[in-house]
Design a protein around this motif. Sequence first.
Motif, PDB file in Angstrom:
ATOM      1  N   TYR A  37      23.756  -1.845  90.224  1.00  0.00           N
ATOM      2  CA  TYR A  37      22.961  -1.235  89.172  1.00  0.00           C
ATOM      3  C   TYR A  37      22.521  -2.305  88.187  1.00  0.00           C
ATOM      4  CZ  TYR A  37      23.899   3.672  90.295  1.00  0.00           C
ATOM      5  OH  TYR A  37      23.945   4.913  90.894  1.00  0.00           O
ATOM      6  N   GLN A  39      21.165  -2.791  84.177  1.00  0.00           N
ATOM      7  CA  GLN A  39      21.087  -2.139  82.875  1.00  0.00           C
ATOM      8  C   GLN A  39      20.361  -3.064  81.897  1.00  0.00           C
ATOM      9  OE1 GLN A  39      24.628  -1.574  80.378  1.00  0.00           O
ATOM     10  NE2 GLN A  39      24.074   0.571  80.122  1.00  0.00           N
ATOM     11  N   PRO A  41      18.179  -3.871  78.256  1.00  0.00           N
ATOM     12  CA  PRO A  41      18.514  -3.515  76.866  1.00  0.00           C
ATOM     13  C   PRO A  41      18.233  -2.058  76.510  1.00  0.00           C
ATOM     14  CG  PRO A  41      17.467  -5.660  76.941  1.00  0.00           C
ATOM     15  CD  PRO A  41      17.382  -5.098  78.339  1.00  0.00           C
ATOM     16  N   SER A  42      17.380  -1.401  77.248  1.00  0.00           N
ATOM     17  CA  SER A  42      17.118   0.028  76.997  1.00  0.00           C
ATOM     18  C   SER A  42      18.332   0.897  77.290  1.00  0.00           C
ATOM     19  CB  SER A  42      15.952   0.509  77.862  1.00  0.00           C
ATOM     20  OG  SER A  42      16.322   0.499  79.234  1.00  0.00           O
ATOM     21  N   ARG A  43      19.357   0.328  77.939  1.00  0.00           N
ATOM     22  CA  ARG A  43      20.615   0.988  78.335  1.00  0.00           C
ATOM     23  C   ARG A  43      20.500   1.825  79.590  1.00  0.00           C
ATOM     24  NH1 ARG A  43      22.478   4.611  73.425  1.00  0.00           N
ATOM     25  NH2 ARG A  43      22.165   3.249  71.649  1.00  0.00           N
ATOM     26  N   GLN A  44      19.290   2.091  80.060  1.00  0.00           N
ATOM     27  CA  GLN A  44      19.150   2.954  81.225  1.00  0.00           C
ATOM     28  C   GLN A  44      19.726   2.278  82.456  1.00  0.00           C
ATOM     29  OE1 GLN A  44      17.814   6.148  80.951  1.00  0.00           O
ATOM     30  NE2 GLN A  44      18.773   6.306  82.958  1.00  0.00           N
ATOM     31  N   MET A  45      20.599   2.962  83.161  1.00  0.00           N
ATOM     32  CA  MET A  45      21.171   2.436  84.400  1.00  0.00           C
ATOM     33  C   MET A  45      20.176   2.662  85.532  1.00  0.00           C
ATOM     34  SD  MET A  45      24.278   1.196  83.933  1.00  0.00           S
ATOM     35  CE  MET A  45      25.335   1.453  85.352  1.00  0.00           C
ATOM     36  N   LEU A  47      19.334   2.029  89.589  1.00  0.00           N
ATOM     37  CA  LEU A  47      19.868   1.658  90.891  1.00  0.00           C
ATOM     38  C   LEU A  47      19.003   0.564  91.501  1.00  0.00           C
ATOM     39  CD1 LEU A  47      21.855   2.164  93.234  1.00  0.00           C
ATOM     40  CD2 LEU A  47      20.206   3.864  94.096  1.00  0.00           C
ATOM     41  N   PHE A  91      25.724  -4.401  87.345  1.00  0.00           N
ATOM     42  CA  PHE A  91      27.036  -3.839  87.662  1.00  0.00           C
ATOM     43  C   PHE A  91      27.135  -3.570  89.154  1.00  0.00           C
ATOM     44  CE2 PHE A  91      28.724  -3.227  83.495  1.00  0.00           C
ATOM     45  CZ  PHE A  91      27.641  -2.966  82.682  1.00  0.00           C
ATOM     46  N   ALA A 105      33.095  -5.157  85.861  1.00  0.00           N
ATOM     47  CA  ALA A 105      32.928  -5.463  84.437  1.00  0.00           C
ATOM     48  C   ALA A 105      31.508  -5.898  84.086  1.00  0.00           C
ATOM     49  CB  ALA A 105      33.916  -6.540  84.016  1.00  0.00           C
ATOM     50  N   GLY A 106      30.719  -6.251  85.099  1.00  0.00           N
ATOM     51  CA  GLY A 106      29.330  -6.602  84.853  1.00  0.00           C
ATOM     52  C   GLY A 106      29.088  -8.098  84.777  1.00  0.00           C
TER      53      GLY A 106
ATOM     54  N   ARG B   9      21.524   9.454  70.473  1.00  0.00           N
ATOM     55  CA  ARG B   9      21.499   8.053  70.894  1.00  0.00           C
ATOM     56  C   ARG B   9      22.555   7.247  70.111  1.00  0.00           C
ATOM     57  NH1 ARG B   9      18.649   5.032  74.229  1.00  0.00           N
ATOM     58  NH2 ARG B   9      18.127   2.882  73.720  1.00  0.00           N
ATOM     59  N   GLY B  40      32.970  -6.388  78.736  1.00  0.00           N
ATOM     60  CA  GLY B  40      34.046  -7.007  79.507  1.00  0.00           C
ATOM     61  C   GLY B  40      34.851  -6.043  80.362  1.00  0.00           C
ATOM     62  N   LEU B  41      34.589  -4.754  80.206  1.00  0.00           N
ATOM     63  CA  LEU B  41      35.324  -3.745  80.980  1.00  0.00           C
ATOM     64  C   LEU B  41      34.409  -2.926  81.881  1.00  0.00           C
ATOM     65  CD1 LEU B  41      37.784  -2.412  78.247  1.00  0.00           C
ATOM     66  CD2 LEU B  41      38.277  -4.051  80.079  1.00  0.00           C
ATOM     67  N   GLY B  42      33.130  -3.031  81.699  1.00  0.00           N
ATOM     68  CA  GLY B  42      32.201  -2.254  82.496  1.00  0.00           C
ATOM     69  C   GLY B  42      32.236  -0.773  82.140  1.00  0.00           C
ATOM     70  N   PHE B 102      21.588   8.627  85.590  1.00  0.00           N
ATOM     71  CA  PHE B 102      22.294   8.419  84.328  1.00  0.00           C
ATOM     72  C   PHE B 102      21.440   8.820  83.138  1.00  0.00           C
ATOM     73  CE2 PHE B 102      26.192   6.109  85.248  1.00  0.00           C
ATOM     74  CZ  PHE B 102      25.996   5.711  86.570  1.00  0.00           C
ATOM     75  N   GLY B 103      22.120   9.270  82.079  1.00  0.00           N
ATOM     76  CA  GLY B 103      21.483   9.415  80.788  1.00  0.00           C
ATOM     77  C   GLY B 103      21.348   8.045  80.128  1.00  0.00           C
ATOM     78  N   SER B 104      20.733   8.017  78.961  1.00  0.00           N
ATOM     79  CA  SER B 104      20.489   6.741  78.293  1.00  0.00           C
ATOM     80  C   SER B 104      21.590   6.365  77.312  1.00  0.00           C
ATOM     81  CB  SER B 104      19.131   6.760  77.599  1.00  0.00           C
ATOM     82  OG  SER B 104      19.045   7.878  76.751  1.00  0.00           O
TER      83      SER B 104
END
Lengths: 113, 111
Positions: A37, A39, A41-45, A47, A91, A105-106, B9, B40-42, B102-104
């Motif tokens: 995945y 991600q 900066p918009s946070r949207q995950m 695929l 991720f 953890a990314g 948000r 650091g934890l995902g 996923f949501g945002s």
Amino acid sequence: AQTVTQSQPEMSVQEAETVTLSCTYDTSENNYYLFWYKQPPSRQMILVIRQEAYKQQNATENRFSVNFQKAAKSFSLKISDSQLGDTAMYFCAFMNRFNGMRFGAGTRLTVKP
Amino acid sequence: DVKVTQSSRYLVKRTGEKVFLECVQDMDHENMFWYRQDPGLGLRLIYFSYDVKMKEKGDIPEGYSVSREKKERFSLILESASTNQTSMYLCASSRDRTLYTFGSGTRLTVV
């Protein structure tokens, strides 16, 4: 319980170059799914790519490909011809059908112009 | 286009408050999930649900509960918020348990 390990917290690559992100996992199961995945900066995950463990052929999606080594429990992501828009957190994730997806953890990837 | 909507948000709450994080999906998915994301934890799985009124604990359920009274809505409840629950919370849904939407995210700060 399954664990997913991404050993590279941060990576950088020059635009148009190739970069490989590492992922290893631990499981005693034979049937499962693996994912990458993105991600931004918009946070949207988002695929990027999915691999089913029973398929020996490595998955490919345009500039993104994986190297799936089932015996070694390794699932790396190769990004070819890197673009500025590839800058994001990446991720790695593992899932069987019953217990939900587990994430590493990314790796924070920066593509430099 | 399929959607998973998280009601806020950004959210700031005080220690000890009861906090509700709401997640709604419009895809008629049976399966819904709550994660928290920390540097650091995902992403770590808190709770999930495979049907209405059904719930299963994930890896870090302590301090949380969930409610799924309707198929489209999955609520995460912090019974008494604490500062160590400051985090980003992500909701997801899926039809066949292998492809998640996923949501945002909701960035929760507990002060």
